[in-house]
Design a protein around this motif. Structure first.
Motif, PDB file in Angstrom:
ATOM      1  N   ARG A  69       0.825  -0.687   0.015  1.00  0.00           N
ATOM      2  CA  ARG A  69       0.061   0.502   0.207  1.00  0.00           C
ATOM      3  C   ARG A  69       0.936   1.472  -0.050  1.00  0.00           C
ATOM      4  O   ARG A  69       2.013   1.253   0.957  1.00  0.00           O
ATOM      5  N   ILE A  70       0.983   1.897  -0.951  1.00  0.00           N
ATOM      6  CA  ILE A  70       1.006   3.097  -1.097  1.00  0.00           C
ATOM      7  C   ILE A  70       0.632   4.530  -1.309  1.00  0.00           C
ATOM      8  O   ILE A  70      -0.687   4.234  -1.761  1.00  0.00           O
ATOM      9  N   GLU A  71       1.347   5.086  -0.476  1.00  0.00           N
ATOM     10  CA  GLU A  71       0.537   6.909  -0.181  1.00  0.00           C
ATOM     11  C   GLU A  71       1.620   8.035  -1.400  1.00  0.00           C
ATOM     12  O   GLU A  71       2.218   7.714  -1.489  1.00  0.00           O
ATOM     13  N   ILE A  72       0.213   8.029  -2.818  1.00  0.00           N
ATOM     14  CA  ILE A  72       0.834   9.545  -3.553  1.00  0.00           C
ATOM     15  C   ILE A  72       0.158  10.872  -3.823  1.00  0.00           C
ATOM     16  O   ILE A  72      -0.694  10.493  -2.798  1.00  0.00           O
ATOM     17  N   SER A  73       0.779  11.724  -3.879  1.00  0.00           N
ATOM     18  CA  SER A  73       0.594  13.118  -4.312  1.00  0.00           C
ATOM     19  C   SER A  73      -0.699  13.093  -6.159  1.00  0.00           C
ATOM     20  O   SER A  73      -0.002  12.261  -6.610  1.00  0.00           O
TER      21      SER A  73
END
Length: 338
Positions: A69-73
């Motif tokens: 699980r990755i968080e990006i903008s």
């Protein structure tokens, strides 16, 4: 006597005639004109895209794949949680699929998880966990949490442990005050997710596909039309006409695009994907995307693909079922085309 039904029908016919006249006027440039109108309808005012700045939130090694699980903008300060499913095995670059969920509890619903993030056991629901099915067929799969669902609902819609509701109505109506379509925001975010996907070292950027179910099918279709990095598309439980689906049956507000009927009916918009590979899947008993509307759309698409000399690139599976995913033909088709 005072019902507006007849007048609304006349309005539809008037705009149908207007579109026919427009196609004649634009002649061989009609498709380019239609694509530009779609892009304009989905346009979002973005002063500057945010840097992606990916952050790894979680990494779990499972029996046949790895789930990150990755968080990006994306833009406007949005931070987006994204699941990335990686096949186990050799380290060659692989084809990848952008998987877009429909209405429900969000991205977890198609990666093998329950709404609370625990591992799902037992029977699949109507979404069929298609991201999980795709990674098991060797694809790298990226699954963003679409704005308005799951963890990306407004705080009010997450109170008291609510599960499966959405913030579509509030977000769409508020964005309307700014002249911004919710569908446009979602499409632009999907394209930023593609930016992230092609940056992954595991991914062959020349072999990118998308798979969308229901509202995710809308997002997949419009994203693929505007972003030719997507080489093959599967639209499940979505392809229809506006007339028979979102005008004939009550649907979520996120399905409606301002001014769309001024320049195209839905099959014409989907037809802009020709000659790129396209697979249409839909249940014969789907109550919200009726099969006669699917058949009308498919007939139009068959003609478009024939005119493009690409009939073999259009696949269709009308299965016995309701509003649900059936990938029995779509999954192997996507393997073959990517």
């Amino acid at each position: 006597m005072w019902s507006p039904n007849a007048s609304m029908e006349q309005l539809y016919r008037a705009f149908e005639l207007k579109r026919e006249q427009s196609r004649t006027e634009w002649a061989e440039h009609a498709k380019a004109h239609m694509k530009k109108r779609l892009a304009d309808s989905l346009a979002v005012t973005i002063e500057e895209q945010d840097e992606l700045r990916p952050v790894l939130l979680d990494r779990v090694e499972l029996g046949d794949h790895i789930r990150e699980r990755i968080e990006i903008s994306t833009f406007w300060g949005f931070r987006v949680p994204v699941y990335v499913l990686l096949p186990k095995g050799d380290f060659r670059k692989r084809a990848a699929v952008l998987a877009l969920h429909g209405h429900g509890f969000g991205s977890r619903q198609i990666v093998g998880l329950n709404a609370d993030g625990t591992e799902h056991t037992g029977e699949w629901d109507l979404h069929g966990n298609y991201a999980l099915e795709l990674v098991r067929r060797g694809f790298v799969v990226v699954v963003p949490e679409i704005l308005g669902f799951g963890d990306r609902r407004l705080e009010e819609d997450q109170k008291d442990g609510q599960v499966g509701n959405s913030s579509c109505q509030t977000l769409a109506s508020h964005l309307l005050l700014y002249g911004i379509p919710l569908a446009g925001v979602r499409v632009q975010e999907a394209r930023r997710v593609l930016d992230y996907l092609v940056s992954r070292e595991e991914v062959d950027a020349s072999r990118i596909g998308c798979f969308g179910f229901s509202g995710g099918g809308l997002l997949a279709a419009y994203t693929a039309v505007l972003d030719e990095r997507i080489q093959a598309s599967v639209l499940c439980a979505f392809t229809n006409t506006f007339k028979r689906s979102i005008m004939g049956v009550h649907h979520c507000i996120d399905n409606y695009l301002l001014g769309a009927l001024d320049f195209a009916e839905l099959p014409e918009l989907i037809g802009l994907l020709a000659p790129r590979p396209l697979f249409i899947a839909s249940g014969r008993q789907d109550p919200i995307f009726p099969v006669d509307g699917v058949e009308t759309a498919v007939s139009y698409l068959q003609l478009e693909y024939a005119l493009a000399g690409a009939s073999e690139r259009l696949g269709v599976h009308l299965y016995e079922g309701v509003h649900e995913v059936n990938g029995s033909q779509a999954y192997p088709w996507l393997v073959k085309n990517l």
